[in-house]
Design an enzyme around this catalytic site. Structure first.
Site, PDB file in Angstrom:
ATOM      1  N   TYR A  98       0.823  -1.213   0.000  1.00  0.00           N
ATOM      2  CA  TYR A  98       0.000   0.000   0.000  1.00  0.00           C
ATOM      3  C   TYR A  98       0.852   1.255   0.000  1.00  0.00           C
ATOM      4  O   TYR A  98       0.503   2.263  -0.598  1.00  0.00           O
ATOM      5  CB  TYR A  98      -0.951   0.008   1.190  1.00  0.00           C
ATOM      6  CG  TYR A  98      -2.124  -0.917   0.986  1.00  0.00           C
ATOM      7  CD1 TYR A  98      -2.937  -0.775  -0.141  1.00  0.00           C
ATOM      8  CD2 TYR A  98      -2.412  -1.929   1.880  1.00  0.00           C
ATOM      9  CE1 TYR A  98      -4.007  -1.616  -0.370  1.00  0.00           C
ATOM     10  CE2 TYR A  98      -3.484  -2.780   1.675  1.00  0.00           C
ATOM     11  CZ  TYR A  98      -4.277  -2.621   0.551  1.00  0.00           C
ATOM     12  OH  TYR A  98      -5.321  -3.456   0.341  1.00  0.00           O
ATOM     13  N   GLU A 196      -2.250 -29.531  11.124  1.00  0.00           N
ATOM     14  CA  GLU A 196      -2.633 -28.640  10.042  1.00  0.00           C
ATOM     15  C   GLU A 196      -3.869 -27.798  10.365  1.00  0.00           C
ATOM     16  O   GLU A 196      -3.842 -26.587  10.262  1.00  0.00           O
ATOM     17  CB  GLU A 196      -2.892 -29.445   8.756  1.00  0.00           C
ATOM     18  CG  GLU A 196      -3.389 -28.566   7.619  1.00  0.00           C
ATOM     19  CD  GLU A 196      -3.768 -29.338   6.364  1.00  0.00           C
ATOM     20  OE1 GLU A 196      -3.518 -30.551   6.322  1.00  0.00           O
ATOM     21  OE2 GLU A 196      -4.307 -28.726   5.432  1.00  0.00           O
ATOM     22  N   ASP A 248      -4.080 -33.362   6.715  1.00  0.00           N
ATOM     23  CA  ASP A 248      -5.061 -34.096   5.909  1.00  0.00           C
ATOM     24  C   ASP A 248      -4.313 -35.053   4.985  1.00  0.00           C
ATOM     25  O   ASP A 248      -3.113 -34.919   4.761  1.00  0.00           O
ATOM     26  CB  ASP A 248      -5.869 -33.127   5.037  1.00  0.00           C
ATOM     27  CG  ASP A 248      -6.875 -32.318   5.856  1.00  0.00           C
ATOM     28  OD1 ASP A 248      -7.210 -32.767   6.968  1.00  0.00           O
ATOM     29  OD2 ASP A 248      -7.299 -31.249   5.363  1.00  0.00           O
TER      30      ASP A 248
END
EC number: 5.6.2.2
Lengths: 363, 825
Positions: A98, A196, A248
């Protein structure tokens, strides 16, 4: 981190600008070379036991309009960082993006944050300093730790001593952006369990897994931030704790493990500092999907592509991973961590993890 | 009055009654009713067409007389009518021919000539007269003066439409200020709505006739188009038709008219580009079509059990043993020398042998003997069983290998060679047997095995069909064609004399064979002296004269033939500059230097322009077909001894394939130049854009770098030249006491070799010049000229010394300014 470090980082940035200056004076085309940051250009450093960039380099050169813009932005960023270090302030990567809007030169402004992030990475590599040395923070805060660990953190409001079980709420201890400000005081943990997903972390905490097994539960929050990886590495190196990673059972999660254990491709220049090569993968392994008859989803096309690309990824070229990935391609299925709940809420803490950790020789 | 019933039978028949009202129509009457066919469909158009016809005639007349045309056109308003005046400086018309030229349709000198000219049929100007008299009721007023005559002729005339003859109302001599020329004045109902077309016509005429001076005066305007060259277009010559592309009917008509006796003479006399050799080739092609070829068979090989010697001896009686043996020997040996031999070749062999033996032995070998010998040998060659042998039943010829005749083996080899190797051997053999069967059958009708190509195709088809049917295999078209081709190739053209012209005359089939033969023979393209193309250079000059564009390209094709008429297509393209960039490109069409302004959509030229994929050539083309968009003018000129128009008004070129092909090739040729121009322009634009952006970014970067490092701003010119792959020309001056050592360095950073022309203008005399440079003094300034060739990524240096205080001024040519960075110190 010391003031020396900062001074050195600043000098290195100015040197880079001076290099462009000299190139102009010599009638050369201004340019800088950085290692190519793709999976084809990372190689295993036997000595340090981590993956680092190979010899291939990409050149950012003012030869093209695009290259010239990049270098112009680099020079503006160098000026900004040098000033920031002078003033002893810090900013986030997003702020840099920015902030560029306020620069007087439109050509120097970043068009998106990827561009500014990438440029900071370039500067890290070329100068040999880290982004923390430049006082650049990532946007996302580090994740959390829960477990029998007592530490002292250097904060802006003075030193704090914190026990990561007793002094924290259910949410755990928040890892600061620069974990190098932490000093470990005492540790009763036997191993680190990096998780996770938030849901699984909460399940483990609720089931009291950290207490029962003396585990330090580190929440990875998806792809782990540098701070998370750095503290994991320090815990392993300094306290000699084995590191295990629980994700996972899909190709994206294997990459999470990969970045903990081997370092990510984008920050391979910092592998030595961030990667924990001894980290072990718990699961969900494709073999577990079969063995525990877990509920599954079919692999999507992008999953298959990701798996195939992992087969070519030098970080995954081990017998273990080849076997697992090929098995997954064969069964064409994936499972989430929380699918273990199909065998009951306590199944993960009472059966799955103890069995897997035992197999891995951690328990 | 009696009833119809009773009288019907006595009246003449209805057909006769109708016949009474049937009568010939004069051509003038016909066009009176069908004015639109000649381009006089409305008042607006009528005026343009009349101008066009008059100007075309004027240009033709002047050029033909070798005079640079000077043409004046005036249009006056005359109440409800317009008066058109066209004056030229042509040779003028004689008193006798003038009324016919203007007052009789289809009267002219051009219709029968194969030569490029604007007018062709002799309709145009008389049609304008006709239109004028129809709409205004006034006669045409014509003045003409021939060179050298002291007075001019003045006529007032109309076309008598009943018999298509001029009707003269005034005929007198008059004075005229032009030394020679013709002036026509027509009054007609018209309007100026088609001004644009009129201007287009005049302007386009000026483009393609740079040697003509044109002036157009309208009620409110006045245009002059001055001559751009004093060079008249090369004079054209009349030529005979070219054998390619004449139609059967034309040839039949020519046969009736010719004085030649023989076909060879006819071809050489009546056609262009036909000499003795070409005529022979055409006649051979004719023979193949008309008489067919004769099959040539292989003479017997050693291992074959065929004894030609014995056959001849058996067939020859009462000629004495020695002579017979010599005769047989000569024939057998000669035949053996052939690879393959046809029946007529065998006849020659036997004749020769007979004559040789007659000379040596003094024995006469008459026709019968010769015929017998031929028959015997041929019978052996084609393996036919003679009557005796057939009666014998088990002659040794057929005994050992029944069914496997010589023809089968011969045809098998040919077919095997011609068909793909994948064909089963057995199949080819079976096919060869069947084909040989056809030849065997034919032996009964014509022992010579003489076949036209069609006959041969029928044979092969039949054999192939049977093979497909009985052997259940495919014998496709390609295989059949290949076999036909292979056999036709070994067959021999027969020596029969072609028919005489008078025999050919009226024989439609034979004439058709001759026309086919003419088409099949390779003949040199027709001479182009009958054509007057504008030439690529003048097309560009013409376009440059009338259009202010950035780029011009043109192409002139070689002459081609269509319908016996040679033609040349030329194309030109102008692009960019002041041309209208909105909307489609302009298409300018010309035929024999005449602009075509109407019926754009019906013209082959437009069709071709639309069919080209212009995107390939860098022009916009919405939808990938149709007229391209953008600032472009596409010009096409078709020059022919007979341009095929879609109608008598000559507004559009008909869609004749040969012409369309050439139009396309011509346009593509010019368009390729356009493409490379546009590509280059685009790459220069890109380069300029890059230079613009970098020219902004790099100084900013240099400024910032200086700021960050706290140093002076660096010099970035060299870096920029390198980045732009530019050619950098840099002058360095070193003070050297009271003189200066100057060096000019050329650094070629581009990917190609560059040739530069560098001129350094020095205010004092330079000394110690390095090699390759020259100095010329002019008005106190010294021009140091240097033309280095610098290859890619190389450098060259020019060095000289000048006294202190001398100034220099560097000028560089030979490299596009976008690619050049000059750095003077």
């Amino acid at each position: 981190m010391s003031a020396d470090n900062e001074q050195e980082a600043r000098e290195q940035l100015i040197d880079l600008a001076a290099q462009f200056y000299d190139q102009f004076e010599l009638g050369e085309i201004p340019h800088m070379s950085v290692p190519t940051r793709t999976k084809n250009n990372i190689e295993y450093d036997e000595e340090k036991d981590v993956w680092v960039y190979g010899d291939r380099e990409s050149t950012r050169s003012a030869n093209s309009v695009r290259g010239a813009r990049k270098l112009l932005k680099a020079v503006y960023t160098i000026e900004f960082l040098a000033d920031q270090l002078d003033e002893g302030r810090s900013s986030t990567l997003r702020e840099l993006y920015y902030l560029s809007e306020s620069w007087d030169n439109e050509e120097a402004q970043f068009s998106d944050q990827d561009e500014s992030n990438q440029l900071v990475e370039d500067l890290e590599i070329v100068s040999g300093a880290t982004r923390e040395d430049f006082h650049m923070r990532p946007e996302e805060s580090g994740a959390t730790i829960m477990g029998p660990l007592h530490l002292r953190e250097q904060t802006r409001r003075g030193e704090r001593e914190i026990h990561c079980q007793k002094d924290v709420g259910e949410g755990g201890y928040q890892i600061p952006n620069n974990p190098d400000t932490i000093e470990f005081l005492d540790c009763d943990a036997d191993f680190i369990l990096a998780v996770e997903t938030g849901g699984m972390r909460d399940r483990l905490v609720e089931n009291g897994f950290d207490d029962e097994y003396n585990a330090l539960i580190v929440h990875l929050k998806g792809q782990p931030a540098r701070a998370t990886r750095r503290i994991t590495k320090r815990l392993h190196d300094e306290l000699d704790l084995p590191v295990t990673v629980f994700t996972d059972g899909d190709p994206w999660s294997y990459r999470i493990y990969g970045s903990v254990a081997y370092g990510s491709i984008k920050s391979a220049h910092l592998s030595e500092y961030l990667a924990t090569p001894e980290a072990q993968f718990i699961g969900i392994q494709p073999a577990d999907i079969v063995e525990y008859e877990l509920p599954t989803d079919p692999l999507s096309d992008s999953d298959v592509n990701a798996l195939e690309s992992e087969l070519e990824d030098p970080r995954f070229q081990t017998d273990y991973w080849e076997e697992q990935i090929e098995l997954q391609l064969e069964i064409e299925k994936k499972s989430e961590q929380q699918s273990l709940a199909s065998h009951g809420l306590d199944f993960v803490t009472e059966t799955y993890l103890p069995e897997r950790l035992d197999e891995m020789g951690v328990l | 009055m009696t009833s119809f019933q009773s009288t019907l039978g006595e009246e003449p028949g209805i057909a006769e009654e109708l016949a009474e009202s049937q009568q010939a129509i004069s051509i003038a009457e016909f066009f009176e009713k069908n004015k639109h066919m000649l381009g006089f469909d409305s008042g607006a158009r009528g005026l343009v067409t009349a101008v066009k016809e008059a100007v075309d005639n004027a240009l033709d007349a002047a050029e033909e007389a070798g005079i640079l045309p000077d043409i004046y056109v005036e249009i006056q308003e005359e109440g409800d009518y317009y008066r058109l005046i066209v004056e030229d400086n042509g040779p003028g018309l004689t008193k006798e021919s003038l009324p016919k030229v203007f007052g009789k349709l289809l009267y002219g000198s051009r219709f029968h000539a194969r030569e490029q000219s604007r007018g062709q049929q002799g309709i145009g100007i008389s049609a304008a007269v006709l239109y004028s008299q129809l709409t205004s009721g006034k006669p045409a007023k014509i003045t003409s003066r021939t060179e050298g005559s002291s007075e001019a002729q003045y006529f007032e005339l109309i076309v008598d439409t009943d018999d298509n003859e001029p009707e003269i109302s005034v005929e007198e001599t008059t004075t005229w200020d032009r030394p020679h020329g013709t002036r026509i004045e027509l009054e007609m109902e018209a309007n100026m709505r088609a001004r644009q077309q009129l201007h287009d016509y005049i302007k386009h005429t000026a483009v393609v006739n740079p040697h003509a001076r044109l002036e157009l005066r309208e009620p409110q305007a006045h245009f002059k188009f001055e001559r751009a060259t004093d060079q008249l277009p090369e004079e054209t010559e009349e030529i005979r038709p070219h054998p390619h592309g004449v139609e059967l009917g034309t040839v039949m008509k020519m046969l009736t008219a010719t004085d030649s006796q023989t076909v060879s003479g006819f071809l050489q006399e009546e056609f262009t580009r036909v000499g003795k050799k070409t005529a022979d080739s055409i006649i051979d092609a004719f023979r193949d079509r008309h008489y067919g070829r004769e099959m040539r068979w292989r003479p017997p090989a050693v291992h074959e059990d065929v004894d030609l010697h014995a056959a001849v001896e058996d067939a020859t009686a009462n000629k004495g043993a020695d002579a017979t043996a010599a005769f047989a020997e000569a024939i057998a040996e000669e035949v053996d020398g052939y690879d393959r031999i046809a029946h007529h070749e065998l006849l020659e062999v036997v004749d020769e042998a007979a004559e040789a033996v007659e000379d040596d032995h003094g024995t006469t070998f008459g026709d019968t003997v010769r015929e017998n010998a031929v028959a015997a040998v041929w019978r052996d060659l084609v393996d036919a069983t003679s009557e005796d042998e057939a009666a014998d039943g088990d002659g040794d010829a057929g005994a050992d290998e029944p069914g496997e005749s010589r023809l089968v083996a011969d045809l098998y080899d040919l077919a095997d060679e011609a068909t793909s190797t994948r064909k089963d051997d057995e199949v080819v053999r079976a096919f060869a047997e069947r084909l040989a069967g056809k030849f065997d059958d034919a032996t009964e009708d014509d022992v010579r095995h003489r076949l036209t190509r069609d006959d041969l195709v029928a044979y092969v088809d039949r054999a192939a069909d049977l093979t497909e049917e009985y052997d259940d295999v495919a014998f496709g078209d390609t295989a059949r064609e290949n076999v036909v081709e292979a056999i036709w190739d070994v067959m021999a053209t027969v020596p029969d004399d072609p028919p005489l012209v008078r025999e050919l005359n009226g024989d439609r089939d034979a004439t058709s064979d001759l026309v086919d033969g003419m088409r099949a023979t390779d003949i040199m393209a027709p001479p182009t002296r009958c054509l007057s193309p504008i030439s690529a250079d003048l097309i560009e000059a013409g376009l440059e004269k009338e259009f202010d564009a950035d780029f011009y390209a043109s192409a002139t094709r070689d002459a081609e033939v269509s319908g016996g008429d040679p033609f040349i297509v030329e194309a030109g393209i102008a692009y960019g500059g002041e041309l209208e960039s909105e909307g489609g490109a302009d298409v300018m069409r010309f035929a024999n230097r005449v602009p075509l302004v109407y019926q754009r959509g019906a013209c082959a030229t437009t069709d071709v322009v639309k069919s080209i994929g212009w995107r390939n050539y860098g022009l916009d083309q919405p939808g990938g077909s149709g007229l391209p968009k953008g600032p472009a003018v596409i010009m096409v000129h078709v020059a022919s001894t007979n341009v095929p128009f879609t109608s008598e008004s000559k507004d559009a070129v008909a869609n004749v394939p040969e012409i369309e092909d050439e139009i396309e090739l011509a346009i593509r040729e010019a368009a390729r130049e356009l493409k490379s121009y546009l590509n280059k322009r685009r790459s220069m634009q890109k380069r300029r854009k890059k230079q613009n952006v970098l020219g902004k970014i790099l100084p900013e970067m240099a400024e910032k770098v200086a700021e960050v490092t706290g140093r002076e701003e660096p010099d970035i010119d060299d870096a920029i030249a390198r980045i732009m792959n530019n050619v950098l020309v840099e002058r360095q001056v070193e003070e050297n006491g009271d003189s200066k050592a100057v060096s000019v360095v050329v650094e070629n950073n581009s990917g190609t070799n560059e040739s530069l022309e560098i001129t350094d203008i020095v205010s004092a005399e330079p000394t110690d010049l390095s090699d390759g440079a020259t100095v010329v003094e002019m008005d106190g300034e010294w021009f140091v000229k240097w033309e280095p060739e610098v290859s890619s990524d190389d450098e060259a240096t020019l060095e000289y010394e000048v006294p202190d205080g001398a100034s220099c001024d560097l000028d560089v040519k030979g490299v596009e300014s976008e690619k050049l960075t000059v750095n003077e110190q």
